[in-house]
Design a protein around this motif. Structure first.
Motif, PDB file in Angstrom:
ATOM      1  N   GLN A 112       0.977  -1.189  -0.038  1.00  0.00           N
ATOM      2  CA  GLN A 112       0.044   0.114  -0.010  1.00  0.00           C
ATOM      3  C   GLN A 112       0.971   0.994   0.064  1.00  0.00           C
ATOM      4  N   SER A 113       0.520   2.209  -0.358  1.00  0.00           N
ATOM      5  CA  SER A 113       1.103   3.617  -0.551  1.00  0.00           C
ATOM      6  C   SER A 113       0.183   4.641  -0.515  1.00  0.00           C
ATOM      7  N   PRO A 114       0.562   5.875  -0.051  1.00  0.00           N
ATOM      8  CA  PRO A 114       1.648   5.890   0.900  1.00  0.00           C
ATOM      9  C   PRO A 114       1.547   5.238   2.152  1.00  0.00           C
ATOM     10  N   THR A 115       2.646   5.430   3.166  1.00  0.00           N
ATOM     11  CA  THR A 115       2.343   4.793   4.294  1.00  0.00           C
ATOM     12  C   THR A 115       1.731   5.777   5.325  1.00  0.00           C
ATOM     13  N   HIS A 116       1.913   7.041   5.095  1.00  0.00           N
ATOM     14  CA  HIS A 116       1.610   8.130   6.174  1.00  0.00           C
ATOM     15  C   HIS A 116       0.878   8.939   4.959  1.00  0.00           C
ATOM     16  N   LEU A 117      -0.013   9.972   5.618  1.00  0.00           N
ATOM     17  CA  LEU A 117      -0.636  11.032   4.658  1.00  0.00           C
ATOM     18  C   LEU A 117      -1.442  11.891   5.742  1.00  0.00           C
ATOM     19  N   ILE A 118      -1.081  13.193   5.493  1.00  0.00           N
ATOM     20  CA  ILE A 118      -1.912  14.300   6.330  1.00  0.00           C
ATOM     21  C   ILE A 118      -2.586  15.223   5.285  1.00  0.00           C
ATOM     22  N   LYS A 119      -3.864  15.316   5.628  1.00  0.00           N
ATOM     23  CA  LYS A 119      -4.673  16.227   4.766  1.00  0.00           C
ATOM     24  C   LYS A 119      -5.508  17.189   5.720  1.00  0.00           C
ATOM     25  N   THR A 120      -6.137  18.007   4.981  1.00  0.00           N
ATOM     26  CA  THR A 120      -6.847  18.764   5.901  1.00  0.00           C
ATOM     27  C   THR A 120      -8.345  18.829   5.371  1.00  0.00           C
ATOM     28  N   ALA A 125      -6.975  -5.379   1.463  1.00  0.00           N
ATOM     29  CA  ALA A 125      -6.709  -6.853   1.716  1.00  0.00           C
ATOM     30  C   ALA A 125      -7.064  -7.558   0.377  1.00  0.00           C
ATOM     31  N   SER A 126      -6.391  -8.504  -0.142  1.00  0.00           N
ATOM     32  CA  SER A 126      -6.505  -9.381  -1.294  1.00  0.00           C
ATOM     33  C   SER A 126      -7.008 -10.612  -0.969  1.00  0.00           C
ATOM     34  N   SER A 127      -7.763 -11.455  -1.970  1.00  0.00           N
ATOM     35  CA  SER A 127      -7.844 -12.868  -1.625  1.00  0.00           C
ATOM     36  C   SER A 127      -8.377 -13.214  -3.077  1.00  0.00           C
ATOM     37  N   VAL A 128      -8.615 -14.748  -3.155  1.00  0.00           N
ATOM     38  CA  VAL A 128      -9.143 -15.365  -4.273  1.00  0.00           C
ATOM     39  C   VAL A 128     -10.796 -15.133  -4.219  1.00  0.00           C
ATOM     40  N   GLN A 129     -11.513 -14.617  -5.061  1.00  0.00           N
ATOM     41  CA  GLN A 129     -13.052 -14.746  -4.942  1.00  0.00           C
ATOM     42  C   GLN A 129     -13.573 -16.074  -4.414  1.00  0.00           C
ATOM     43  N   GLY A 130     -14.174 -16.120  -3.446  1.00  0.00           N
ATOM     44  CA  GLY A 130     -14.906 -17.107  -2.799  1.00  0.00           C
ATOM     45  C   GLY A 130     -13.959 -18.106  -2.220  1.00  0.00           C
ATOM     46  N   ASN A 131     -12.707 -17.463  -1.856  1.00  0.00           N
ATOM     47  CA  ASN A 131     -11.919 -18.633  -1.201  1.00  0.00           C
ATOM     48  C   ASN A 131     -11.038 -17.847  -0.293  1.00  0.00           C
ATOM     49  N   SER A 132     -11.472 -17.531   1.038  1.00  0.00           N
ATOM     50  CA  SER A 132     -10.589 -16.772   1.873  1.00  0.00           C
ATOM     51  C   SER A 132      -9.408 -17.612   2.513  1.00  0.00           C
ATOM     52  N   PRO A 133      -8.481 -17.061   3.077  1.00  0.00           N
ATOM     53  CA  PRO A 133      -8.578 -15.777   3.880  1.00  0.00           C
ATOM     54  C   PRO A 133      -8.128 -14.621   3.196  1.00  0.00           C
ATOM     55  N   LEU A 134      -8.162 -13.622   3.707  1.00  0.00           N
ATOM     56  CA  LEU A 134      -7.966 -12.225   3.323  1.00  0.00           C
ATOM     57  C   LEU A 134      -6.305 -11.986   3.854  1.00  0.00           C
ATOM     58  N   HIS A 135      -5.523 -11.408   3.050  1.00  0.00           N
ATOM     59  CA  HIS A 135      -4.402 -11.199   3.222  1.00  0.00           C
ATOM     60  C   HIS A 135      -4.068  -9.603   3.106  1.00  0.00           C
ATOM     61  N   PHE A 136      -3.832  -8.854   4.318  1.00  0.00           N
ATOM     62  CA  PHE A 136      -3.663  -7.663   4.430  1.00  0.00           C
ATOM     63  C   PHE A 136      -2.279  -6.883   4.297  1.00  0.00           C
ATOM     64  N   GLY A 137      -2.325  -5.672   3.719  1.00  0.00           N
ATOM     65  CA  GLY A 137      -1.106  -4.599   3.588  1.00  0.00           C
ATOM     66  C   GLY A 137      -0.896  -4.154   4.846  1.00  0.00           C
ATOM     67  N   ASN A 138       0.000  -3.307   5.061  1.00  0.00           N
ATOM     68  CA  ASN A 138       0.317  -2.719   6.342  1.00  0.00           C
ATOM     69  C   ASN A 138      -0.469  -1.262   6.434  1.00  0.00           C
ATOM     70  N   GLY A 139      -1.141  -1.120   5.571  1.00  0.00           N
ATOM     71  CA  GLY A 139      -2.197  -0.055   5.514  1.00  0.00           C
ATOM     72  C   GLY A 139      -1.386   1.434   5.252  1.00  0.00           C
ATOM     73  N   THR A 140      -2.244   2.500   5.184  1.00  0.00           N
ATOM     74  CA  THR A 140      -1.988   3.910   5.084  1.00  0.00           C
ATOM     75  C   THR A 140      -2.486   4.636   6.229  1.00  0.00           C
ATOM     76  N   ARG A 141      -1.694   5.131   6.782  1.00  0.00           N
ATOM     77  CA  ARG A 141      -2.209   5.884   8.151  1.00  0.00           C
ATOM     78  C   ARG A 141      -2.557   7.376   7.591  1.00  0.00           C
ATOM     79  N   LEU A 142      -3.799   7.684   7.686  1.00  0.00           N
ATOM     80  CA  LEU A 142      -4.308   9.018   7.239  1.00  0.00           C
ATOM     81  C   LEU A 142      -4.754   9.970   8.478  1.00  0.00           C
ATOM     82  N   THR A 143      -4.290  10.981   8.329  1.00  0.00           N
ATOM     83  CA  THR A 143      -4.469  11.988   9.706  1.00  0.00           C
ATOM     84  C   THR A 143      -5.426  13.337   8.935  1.00  0.00           C
ATOM     85  N   VAL A 144      -6.317  13.606   9.252  1.00  0.00           N
ATOM     86  CA  VAL A 144      -7.041  14.846   8.677  1.00  0.00           C
ATOM     87  C   VAL A 144      -7.186  15.861   9.885  1.00  0.00           C
ATOM     88  N   THR A 145      -6.767  17.242   9.454  1.00  0.00           N
ATOM     89  CA  THR A 145      -6.635  17.980  10.395  1.00  0.00           C
ATOM     90  C   THR A 145      -7.449  19.303  10.034  1.00  0.00           C
TER      91      THR A 145
END
Lengths: 112, 110
Positions: A6-14, A92-112
């Motif tokens: 996932q990208s970006p890892t961090h983000l700050i928005k207004t 998270a990605s998976s094969v349709q109809g066949n779990s489990p889901l595998h997650f990325g490390n996420g994007t941390r969004l901060t809204v100020t």
């Protein structure tokens, strides 16, 4: 085998701005899901994409939208950002109809 | 009532202890359950998944589902400081979305 990235890892928005978050699925996976994780909470389902079509949506307003591309990568777009949108956004990605889901490390969004 | 309930902890145990993490769920319609481990500043990592009742074991980890009481458990044997993380239980809905509990924060001290 490449995992979910996932990208970006961090983000700050207004407040009021728009944001686009990106995700590359794990190799061989054709379904992508997006989750929102507020601090101290479990992830909440936003929506899922399969074959470039939305395939299920959680309790999120229309200003949350997404895309899936032919290579199965995906974007999450959020318009008119609100302070409560501050969270970790997980793909998270998976094969349709066949779990489990595998997650990325996420994007941390901060809204100020 | 939330669909998946989980005690947020924190749970603090000494190294070597047996850890028991628990969740309850309210919807009996679909019974595919997962446990994820989430380290600070990382995404959830799948630990175990199980369908229907009974036990499933993988190394030091055992997942247990009790359909009659709508209770799911994760046991960690010989806990290590590296097990310190937040543990998330989740139920898979019939629309292929995961419904998570709030997560239990575990701290294993040396």
């Amino acid at each position: 085998e490449t995992g979910v990235t996932q990208s970006p890892t961090h983000l700050i928005k207004t407040r009021g701005q728009q944001v686009t978050l990106r995700c590359s699925s794990q190799s061989g996976h054709n379904t992508v899901s997006w989750y929102q994780q507020a601090l101290g909470q479990g992830p909440q389902f936003i929506f899922q994409y399969y074959r470039e079509e939305e395939n299920g949506r959680g309790n999120f307003p229309p200003r949350f939208s997404g895309l899936q591309f032919p290579n199965y990568s995906s974007e999450l777009n959020v318009n008119a950002l609100e302070l409560d949108d501050s969270a970790l956004y997980l793909c998270a990605s998976s094969v349709q109809g066949n779990s489990p889901l595998h997650f990325g490390n996420g994007t941390r969004l901060t809204v100020t | 009532q939330k669909e998946v309930e989980q005690d947020p902890g924190p749970l603090s145990v000494p190294e070597g202890a047996i850890v028991s993490l628990n969740c309850t769920y309210s919807n009996s319609a679909f019974q595919y359950f997962m446990w994820y481990r989430q380290y600070s500043r990382k995404g959830p990592e799948l630990l175990m998944y199980t369908y229907s009742s009974g036990n499933k074991e993988d190394g030091r980890f055992t997942a247990q589902v009790d359909k009659s009481s709508k209770y799911i458990s994760l046991f960690i044997r010989d806990s290590q400081p590296s097990d310190s993380a937040t543990y998330l239980c989740a139920r898979l809905s019939n629309t292929d979305k995961l419904i998570f509990g709030t997560g239990t924060r575990l701290q294993v001290f040396p």
